[in-house]
Scaffold this active site. Sequence first.
Site, short mmCIF file in Angstrom:
data_model
loop_
_atom_site.label_atom_id
_atom_site.label_comp_id
_atom_site.label_asym_id
_atom_site.label_seq_id
_atom_site.Cartn_x
_atom_site.Cartn_y
_atom_site.Cartn_z
CD GLU A 11 -2.63 1.62 2.15
OE1 GLU A 11 -3.63 2.55 2.17
OE2 GLU A 11 -2.67 1.12 3.42
CD GLU B 77 2.45 8.58 4.72
OE1 GLU B 77 1.44 7.95 4.02
OE2 GLU B 77 2.82 9.73 4.59
CG ASP C 47 -1.74 13.46 -0.61
OD1 ASP C 47 -2.63 13.70 0.15
OD2 ASP C 47 -0.63 13.31 -0.53
CB THR D 54 -8.87 4.13 4.13
OG1 THR D 54 -9.35 5.41 3.50
CG2 THR D 54 -8.54 3.26 3.07
C1 LIG Z 1 -4.88 11.59 1.83
S1 LIG Z 1 -3.81 10.67 2.55
C2 LIG Z 1 -4.63 9.11 2.62
C3 LIG Z 1 -4.41 8.31 3.69
C4 LIG Z 1 -4.96 6.85 3.68
N1 LIG Z 1 -4.56 6.01 2.33
C5 LIG Z 1 -6.36 6.66 3.63
O1 LIG Z 1 -7.19 6.38 2.82
O2 LIG Z 1 -6.91 7.29 5.04
C6 LIG Z 1 -2.38 10.37 1.37
C7 LIG Z 1 -1.08 9.88 2.01
O3 LIG Z 1 -0.17 9.48 1.03
C8 LIG Z 1 1.11 9.74 1.28
N2 LIG Z 1 1.89 10.03 0.13
C9 LIG Z 1 1.80 10.98 -1.00
N3 LIG Z 1 2.76 10.84 -1.64
C10 LIG Z 1 3.45 9.67 -1.31
C11 LIG Z 1 4.67 9.20 -1.77
N4 LIG Z 1 5.29 9.59 -3.06
N5 LIG Z 1 5.37 8.17 -1.30
C12 LIG Z 1 4.67 7.92 0.04
N6 LIG Z 1 3.73 8.43 0.48
C13 LIG Z 1 3.10 9.53 -0.08
C14 LIG Z 1 0.93 11.32 2.02
O4 LIG Z 1 1.85 11.61 2.96
C15 LIG Z 1 -0.53 11.20 2.83
O5 LIG Z 1 -0.03 10.60 4.06
#
Ligand SMILES: C[S@@+](CC[C@H](N)C(=O)[O-])C[C@H]1O[C@@H](n2cnc3c(N)ncnc32)[C@H](O)[C@@H]1O
Length: 217
Positions: A42, A67, A117, A190
């Site tokens: 994930e 993450e 995001d 989630t």
């Molecule tokens: C909007 S949150 C969603 C979190 C979780 N998946 C949920 O559905 O509740 C998106 C997450 O993706 C992480 N993220 C974004 N780009 C990333 C990357 N290139 N590598 C690792 N994590 C990333 C962000 O730091 C953030 O914690």
Amino acid sequence: MRMRRLKWAHDFLEQQPHLIKEPETMKGKWKQLLNKETLHVEIGCGKGDYWVQMGKRYSESGWIGIEKNESAAALAMRNYVNQGEESHMRFIYGDAATITEWFAPKEVDVIHLNFSDPWPKTRNHKRRLSHAGFLTKYKQILNSEGQIIMKTDNSDLFEFSLLQFQNEGFCLADVSVDFRRAIHEEDVITEYERRFMEKGQPIYRAVFQLRQQGSLD
Ligand SMILES: C[S@@+](CC[C@H](N)C(=O)[O-])C[C@H]1O[C@@H](n2cnc3c(N)ncnc32)[C@H](O)[C@@H]1O
């Protein structure tokens, strides 16, 4: 939504044996490490609800959470530790932009992208985890029958992603524009998904699979 920086995050992450500090050293060896024949990854797992619960529910596979935000990573690891560490699960605190340094060609069976995001401005589209730049990397590490499962609340990101996947040689194995209209007990909700469901927003979900060479579509 920007996350508050947690002062304890750095030291806490340093102490976690199931956080792989040099994931490149595990390249090609993840299944051996986890003692499993299939591997789920994930990317952007936030506070880790999905990674932890899916990993516990589907323990016949290995599960890696990734993450890049330090505070979110620490909360995910704390969540994981509190629920009991598992020998078939590991965590990477890092940016998935370097994912091909961590996983060998065809090593991964399923990639999960949950509520990535949306990066609405065009100049930031390359940061989207479903941008072609990321998809070319996923194609390298996915096995030939591997899948990418994506969920989002964001219709713009969803439309963008459908085209990116198609242009990169994936086909649509399954799609829903209101996934939670029906009960899906097989799939964990989630943290972000719950928020959007509480607001009554539909959840978009798609399963992508690499198109086999020589197929007609
Ligand atoms: C909007 S949150 C969603 C979190 C979780 N998946 C949920 O559905 O509740 C998106 C997450 O993706 C992480 N993220 C974004 N780009 C990333 C990357 N290139 N590598 C690792 N994590 C990333 C962000 O730091 C953030 O914690």
